[in-house]
Design an enzyme around this catalytic site. Structure first.
Site, PDB file in Angstrom:
ATOM      1  N   ASP A 135       0.824  -1.213   0.000  1.00 37.35           N
ATOM      2  CA  ASP A 135       0.000   0.000   0.000  1.00 37.35           C
ATOM      3  C   ASP A 135       0.863   1.271   0.000  1.00 37.35           C
ATOM      4  O   ASP A 135       1.989   1.270   0.510  1.00 37.35           O
ATOM      5  CB  ASP A 135      -0.923  -0.016   1.228  1.00 37.35           C
ATOM      6  N   GLY A 136       0.289   2.332  -0.561  1.00 33.89           N
ATOM      7  CA  GLY A 136       0.954   3.638  -0.510  1.00 33.89           C
ATOM      8  C   GLY A 136       1.530   4.110  -1.829  1.00 33.89           C
ATOM      9  O   GLY A 136       2.189   5.151  -1.880  1.00 33.89           O
TER      10      GLY A 136
ATOM     11  N   HIS B 113       2.276   3.482  -9.017  1.00 37.05           N
ATOM     12  CA  HIS B 113       2.092   2.035  -9.199  1.00 37.05           C
ATOM     13  C   HIS B 113       3.279   1.426  -9.949  1.00 37.05           C
ATOM     14  O   HIS B 113       3.719   0.325  -9.643  1.00 37.05           O
ATOM     15  CB  HIS B 113       0.802   1.752  -9.970  1.00 37.05           C
TER      16      HIS B 113
ATOM     17  N   GLU C  96     -12.115  -4.936  -3.884  1.00 41.89           N
ATOM     18  CA  GLU C  96     -12.651  -3.583  -3.665  1.00 41.89           C
ATOM     19  C   GLU C  96     -12.020  -2.565  -4.629  1.00 41.89           C
ATOM     20  O   GLU C  96     -12.560  -1.481  -4.830  1.00 41.89           O
ATOM     21  CB  GLU C  96     -12.392  -3.125  -2.219  1.00 41.89           C
ATOM     22  N   ASN C  97     -10.883  -2.909  -5.189  1.00 43.15           N
ATOM     23  CA  ASN C  97     -10.161  -1.940  -6.031  1.00 43.15           C
ATOM     24  C   ASN C  97     -10.858  -1.633  -7.370  1.00 43.15           C
ATOM     25  O   ASN C  97     -10.499  -0.669  -8.045  1.00 43.15           O
ATOM     26  CB  ASN C  97      -8.715  -2.391  -6.288  1.00 43.15           C
TER      27      ASN C  97
HETATM   28  C1  IPE Z   1      -5.160  -2.758  -0.078  1.00 42.43           C
HETATM   29  O1  IPE Z   1      -4.892  -1.416  -0.286  1.00 42.43           O
HETATM   30  C2  IPE Z   1      -5.195  -3.512  -1.372  1.00 42.43           C
HETATM   31  C3  IPE Z   1      -3.939  -3.654  -2.072  1.00 42.43           C
HETATM   32  C4  IPE Z   1      -2.778  -3.205  -1.691  1.00 42.43           C
HETATM   33  C5  IPE Z   1      -4.029  -4.384  -3.317  1.00 42.43           C
HETATM   34  P1  IPE Z   1      -6.063  -0.364  -0.525  1.00 42.43           P
HETATM   35  O2  IPE Z   1      -5.437   0.969  -0.601  1.00 42.43           O
HETATM   36  O3  IPE Z   1      -6.887  -0.785  -1.693  1.00 42.43           O
HETATM   37  O4  IPE Z   1      -6.944  -0.550   0.774  1.00 42.43           O
HETATM   38  P2  IPE Z   1      -7.870   0.498   1.527  1.00 42.43           P
HETATM   39  O5  IPE Z   1      -8.704   1.157   0.465  1.00 42.43           O
HETATM   40  O6  IPE Z   1      -6.939   1.449   2.198  1.00 42.43           O
HETATM   41  O7  IPE Z   1      -8.641  -0.332   2.490  1.00 42.43           O
HETATM   42  C1  IPE Z   2      -1.630   0.180  -3.293  1.00 41.35           C
HETATM   43  O1  IPE Z   2      -1.402   1.530  -3.364  1.00 41.35           O
HETATM   44  C2  IPE Z   2      -1.732  -0.442  -4.641  1.00 41.35           C
HETATM   45  C3  IPE Z   2      -3.071  -0.932  -4.974  1.00 41.35           C
HETATM   46  C4  IPE Z   2      -4.109  -0.874  -4.234  1.00 41.35           C
HETATM   47  C5  IPE Z   2      -3.213  -1.502  -6.270  1.00 41.35           C
HETATM   48  P1  IPE Z   2      -2.595   2.554  -3.380  1.00 41.35           P
HETATM   49  O2  IPE Z   2      -3.015   2.792  -4.787  1.00 41.35           O
HETATM   50  O3  IPE Z   2      -3.686   2.113  -2.497  1.00 41.35           O
HETATM   51  O4  IPE Z   2      -1.892   3.842  -2.816  1.00 41.35           O
HETATM   52  P2  IPE Z   2      -2.489   4.855  -1.761  1.00 41.35           P
HETATM   53  O5  IPE Z   2      -2.918   4.063  -0.585  1.00 41.35           O
HETATM   54  O6  IPE Z   2      -3.625   5.549  -2.435  1.00 41.35           O
HETATM   55  O7  IPE Z   2      -1.351   5.767  -1.466  1.00 41.35           O
HETATM   56 MG    MG Z   3      -4.122   2.425  -0.525  1.00 44.13          MG
END
Ligand code: IPE
Ligand code: IPE
Ligand code: MG
Length: 236
Positions: free
Chosen positions: A14-15, A31, A61-62
């Site tokens: 994440d992040g 990404h 959920e993505n």
């Molecule tokens: C969790 O991160 C899913 C992945 C890293 C694939 P998200 O950024 O999607 O989760 P939430 O929205 O903070 O719960």
């Molecule tokens: C995690 O990073 C990658 C995926 C969920 C695919 P995020 O896209 O959730 O990055 P933040 O949390 O918005 O920084």
């Molecule tokens: Mg995230």
């Protein structure tokens, strides 16, 4: 005595978006940087002799993200496996996937399935891509498979073993250590069943910045919590 290493590490990567934003870049660039970090984490896990690494790459959920972002995330495995498959073969890595690939766009699905098929006889580290993965979906699909397999209309019980056998992670050891980067302390529907005995480790580091040192720190924390000899007491 050798330092104990988690058999199975699972990472919520994440992040990426915030990493991009902090640098005046797009979420997609975040990404992309995340993929580069993922490659390094795979290498670091091989050096540590981890047996299995599960990488949470796309959750159920993505799909609710903006279409452009979803499309970009769907394109990444195609590029990633196209570029990396020869190296995975060379390094004896077995690719697996956890999640419902039927709902993933066809070219992405083909790229992932090709990597799984090509590497299936490798017996080195398993890299398990959790793609269109949801812990709830995992449990539901496992229960459906058990019902199909067994006659559960009668008094026959469904056991934990039956469910375990049909989870997407079937055959992998349970994750010992689950890492989440990016500062949030949430499960986000990751490995709900499999997490039962896992040590949870949260770090503020955005995934694109997560490197071998951060990984070792997480492993070291796990070793301390379990009362094992630390990797830092051994030369790696
Ligand atoms: C969790 O991160 C899913 C992945 C890293 C694939 P998200 O950024 O999607 O989760 P939430 O929205 O903070 O719960
Ligand atoms: C995690 O990073 C990658 C995926 C969920 C695919 P995020 O896209 O959730 O990055 P933040 O949390 O918005 O920084
Ligand atoms: Mg995230």
């Amino acid at each position: 005595m050798n330092a104990q290493i988690p058999k199975h590490i699972a990472i919520t990567m994440d992040g990426n978006g915030r990493w991009g934003k902090a640098r005046g870049l797009s979420r997609s660039e975040g990404h992309f940087a995340g993929v580069k970090a993922m490659e390094k984490v795979i290498d670091a896990c091989i050096s540590l002799r981890v047996e299995a690494l599960t990488l949470y790459a796309f959750s159920t959920e993505n799909w609710s993200r903006p279409l452009d972002e979803v499309n970009y995330l769907m394109s990444l495995p195609i590029k990633f496996f196209h570029e990396k498959l020869p190296q995975f073969m060379k390094r004896n890595i077995r690719i697996r996937t956890s999640g419902n690939l039927k709902k993933v766009p066809f070219p992405t699905r083909v790229a992932i399935e090709k990597a799984v098929k090509r590497t299936r006889n490798n017996d080195g580290m398993v890299v398990n891509f959790a793609f269109n993965y949801g812990g709830r979906d995992d449990i539901v699909q496992a229960i459906k498979a058990v019902v199909r397999e067994k006659d559960v209309s009668g008094s026959q019980d469904i056991t934990e073993m039956d469910i375990e056998k049909h989870l997407y992670t079937n055959g992998l050891p349970s994750p010992d250590l689950m890492i989440r980067t990016g500062g949030e302390q949430r499960i986000s529907n990751f490995l709900l069943w499999q997490a039962a005995e896992a040590e949870l480790y949260f770090t503020d580091v955005y995934f694109p910045d997560f490197d071998e040192t951060d990984l070792k720190e997480a492993v070291c924390c796990w070793q301390k919590q379990r009362g094992y000899v630390s990797i830092y007491e051994k030369s790696m």
